[in-house]
Design a protein around this motif. Structure first.
Motif, PDB file in Angstrom:
ATOM      1  N   LEU A  81       1.632  -2.213   8.561  1.00 45.31           N
ATOM      2  CA  LEU A  81       1.516  -0.865   9.049  1.00 45.31           C
ATOM      3  C   LEU A  81       0.917   0.009   8.007  1.00 45.31           C
ATOM      4  O   LEU A  81       0.290   1.197   8.471  1.00 45.31           O
ATOM      5  N   GLY A  82       0.710  -0.370   6.813  1.00 44.33           N
ATOM      6  CA  GLY A  82       0.386   0.620   5.622  1.00 44.33           C
ATOM      7  C   GLY A  82       1.352   1.708   5.812  1.00 44.33           C
ATOM      8  O   GLY A  82       2.523   1.751   5.877  1.00 44.33           O
ATOM      9  N   LYS A  92       5.668   7.159   7.903  1.00 42.00           N
ATOM     10  CA  LYS A  92       5.805   8.187   9.013  1.00 42.00           C
ATOM     11  C   LYS A  92       6.823   7.692  10.155  1.00 42.00           C
ATOM     12  O   LYS A  92       7.825   8.469  10.506  1.00 42.00           O
ATOM     13  N   HIS A  93       6.863   6.599  10.448  1.00 38.05           N
ATOM     14  CA  HIS A  93       7.951   6.084  11.560  1.00 38.05           C
ATOM     15  C   HIS A  93       9.337   6.167  10.931  1.00 38.05           C
ATOM     16  O   HIS A  93      10.304   6.635  11.680  1.00 38.05           O
ATOM     17  N   ILE A  94       9.614   5.976   9.577  1.00 41.49           N
ATOM     18  CA  ILE A  94      10.856   5.684   9.171  1.00 41.49           C
ATOM     19  C   ILE A  94      11.243   7.308   8.986  1.00 41.49           C
ATOM     20  O   ILE A  94      12.467   7.697   9.521  1.00 41.49           O
ATOM     21  N   ASP A 117       0.768  -1.136   0.035  1.00 49.14           N
ATOM     22  CA  ASP A 117      -0.048   0.088  -0.075  1.00 49.14           C
ATOM     23  C   ASP A 117       0.865   1.487   0.144  1.00 49.14           C
ATOM     24  O   ASP A 117       1.399   1.807   0.989  1.00 49.14           O
ATOM     25  N   LEU A 118       0.878   1.915  -0.939  1.00 51.13           N
ATOM     26  CA  LEU A 118       1.759   2.955  -1.263  1.00 51.13           C
ATOM     27  C   LEU A 118       1.248   4.381  -1.281  1.00 51.13           C
ATOM     28  O   LEU A 118       1.738   5.352  -1.551  1.00 51.13           O
ATOM     29  N   GLU A 119      -0.253   4.259  -1.219  1.00 52.40           N
ATOM     30  CA  GLU A 119      -0.851   5.419  -1.208  1.00 52.40           C
ATOM     31  C   GLU A 119      -0.686   6.283   0.085  1.00 52.40           C
ATOM     32  O   GLU A 119      -1.234   5.836   1.199  1.00 52.40           O
ATOM     33  N   TYR A 120       0.038   7.330  -0.050  1.00 48.66           N
ATOM     34  CA  TYR A 120       0.488   8.030   1.191  1.00 48.66           C
ATOM     35  C   TYR A 120       0.709   9.458   0.906  1.00 48.66           C
ATOM     36  O   TYR A 120       1.482   9.697   0.060  1.00 48.66           O
ATOM     37  N   GLU A 121       0.306  10.443   1.886  1.00 47.89           N
ATOM     38  CA  GLU A 121       0.794  11.635   1.708  1.00 47.89           C
ATOM     39  C   GLU A 121       1.392  12.081   3.299  1.00 47.89           C
ATOM     40  O   GLU A 121       0.650  11.798   4.182  1.00 47.89           O
ATOM     41  N   GLU A 122       2.582  12.460   3.382  1.00 47.18           N
ATOM     42  CA  GLU A 122       3.267  12.656   4.624  1.00 47.18           C
ATOM     43  C   GLU A 122       2.473  14.024   5.140  1.00 47.18           C
ATOM     44  O   GLU A 122       2.253  14.848   4.761  1.00 47.18           O
ATOM     45  N   ASP A 136       6.034  -0.177  16.726  1.00 42.91           N
ATOM     46  CA  ASP A 136       4.386  -0.187  16.377  1.00 42.91           C
ATOM     47  C   ASP A 136       3.931  -1.347  15.925  1.00 42.91           C
ATOM     48  O   ASP A 136       4.569  -1.948  14.986  1.00 42.91           O
ATOM     49  N   ARG A 137       3.127  -1.995  16.799  1.00 49.04           N
ATOM     50  CA  ARG A 137       2.554  -3.399  16.159  1.00 49.04           C
ATOM     51  C   ARG A 137       3.697  -4.237  15.782  1.00 49.04           C
ATOM     52  O   ARG A 137       3.696  -5.116  14.990  1.00 49.04           O
ATOM     53  N   ARG A 138       4.500  -4.430  16.513  1.00 50.32           N
ATOM     54  CA  ARG A 138       5.565  -5.255  16.547  1.00 50.32           C
ATOM     55  C   ARG A 138       6.798  -5.133  15.610  1.00 50.32           C
ATOM     56  O   ARG A 138       7.818  -6.183  15.371  1.00 50.32           O
TER      57      ARG A 138
END
Length: 318
Positions: A273-274, A279-281, A135-140, A181-183
């Motif tokens: 994590l989707g 965001k974590h990176i 899932d690469l649909e993401y806007e920071e 986050d979630r292992r």
């Protein structure tokens, strides 16, 4: 192997971990001792392995008496059918040995699977590492407009990690605080660099750490300012986490950092994590850049982010 395959006792988990660490040596890695997260690299042959995978396990408090290990098998070449086949083997072994320590049997069953695969194929895997998540649909949430560089030179770092670059001094390497986050666990590493050779040295040095080497992904980006040409030498690497390297480099451009390499290790915990993984990176990277004084404080940075977002909105209105 009697000590590894017997009914559970109060100290059975500790004894099993100590025994496995002694048996497998560098192949065994402790990811998080408190959370009982471990990883073992398994191959068909120790000398010249063709097939290799990583078994990551989380041992719940009820293990081995009433609960099995939570596991994740990571290998870029592993097909869905092969994963299901291995999962069936592991689950059958658990059912056949209820209440007993099972990890040694799991590791050796996987090794047996790899040996059989090696004997039935002429060559090893010929595939690139791919992400577990698609899932690469993401806007920071910190995305903002920035001025493009006048000239951007990029160097692709194709190098053998076993080769050292003795003519370049190894810079200091700093490690940030991990985010879990979630292992899945994320941790950033930073080093000041002034040449591509130093980048290679730092990456090679990080891979000497078996915990970092066992990470599912080691994403990195660097920016080096060339005074004579007044341009930036920069590059990035996804290491299978599609688009993560480019997003990391984008962040470094936004923060206008220079002469620095940032590596973010991710240990995948088996739960997707989707978009949160990006965001974590980037949060790991941003935190260590602030800690090492490569950019502004979080308060000033937030103000700058807000300012740039307002500029972007104003541009859209024009």
């Amino acid at each position: 192997m009697v000590g590894l395959h017997r009914p559970a006792t109060p100290t059975c988990m500790t004894e099993e971990i100590e025994a496995l660490s002694a048996i497998y040596g560098d192949e065994w890695c402790t990811i998080d001792e408190d959370a009982k997260v471990f990883c073992i690299q398994i191959s068909d042959c120790l000398e010249k392995p063709k097939w290799r995978l990583c078994l990551q396990v989380i041992l719940p408090p009820e293990y081995p008496t009433t609960a099995p290990p939570i596991y994740q098998i990571n290998a870029p070449w592993l097909s869905g059918q092969e994963y299901a086949e291995l999962a069936n083997y592991l689950e059958e072994l658990y059912v056949q040995n209820l209440g007993e320590s099972i990890l040694y049997l799991w590791v050796e069953k996987i090794r047996e699977f790899l040996i059989e695969k090696s004997q039935s194929s002429d060559s090893g895997p010929d595939v690139k590492k791919i992400t577990e998540e698609t899932d690469l649909e993401y806007e920071e949430n910190f995305s903002l407009e920035y001025q493009p560089l006048r000239e951007c030179a990029a160097v692709t770092l194709n190098f053998d990690l076993s080769e050292s670059q003795e003519d370049e001094e190894l810079p200091p390497i700093y490690h940030g605080n991990p985010i879990t986050d979630r292992r899945s666990t994320f941790q950033a590493h930073l080093a000041p660099v002034v040449s591509p050779k130093q980048v290679k040295n730092v990456i090679a040095e990080l891979y000497k750490n078996k915990k970092i080497a066992s990470a599912t992904h080691n994403i990195y980006a660097y920016r080096i300012y060339c005074e004579d040409k007044q341009t930036f030498l920069q590059d990035c690497e996804d290491d299978g986490e599609t688009a993560a390297g480019g997003r990391l480099l984008h962040l470094m451009q936004i923060l206008d950092v220079r002469n620095v390499l940032v590596v973010v290790s991710r240990w995948y915990g088996g739960i997707l994590l989707g978009p949160d993984r990006f965001k974590h990176i980037n949060n790991c990277a941003r935190n260590i850049l602030v800690e090492q004084n490569y950019t502004k404080s979080p308060e000033n940075l937030s103000k700058q982010l807000g300012k740039n977002k307002r500029i972007r909105k104003d541009k859209k209105k024009m």
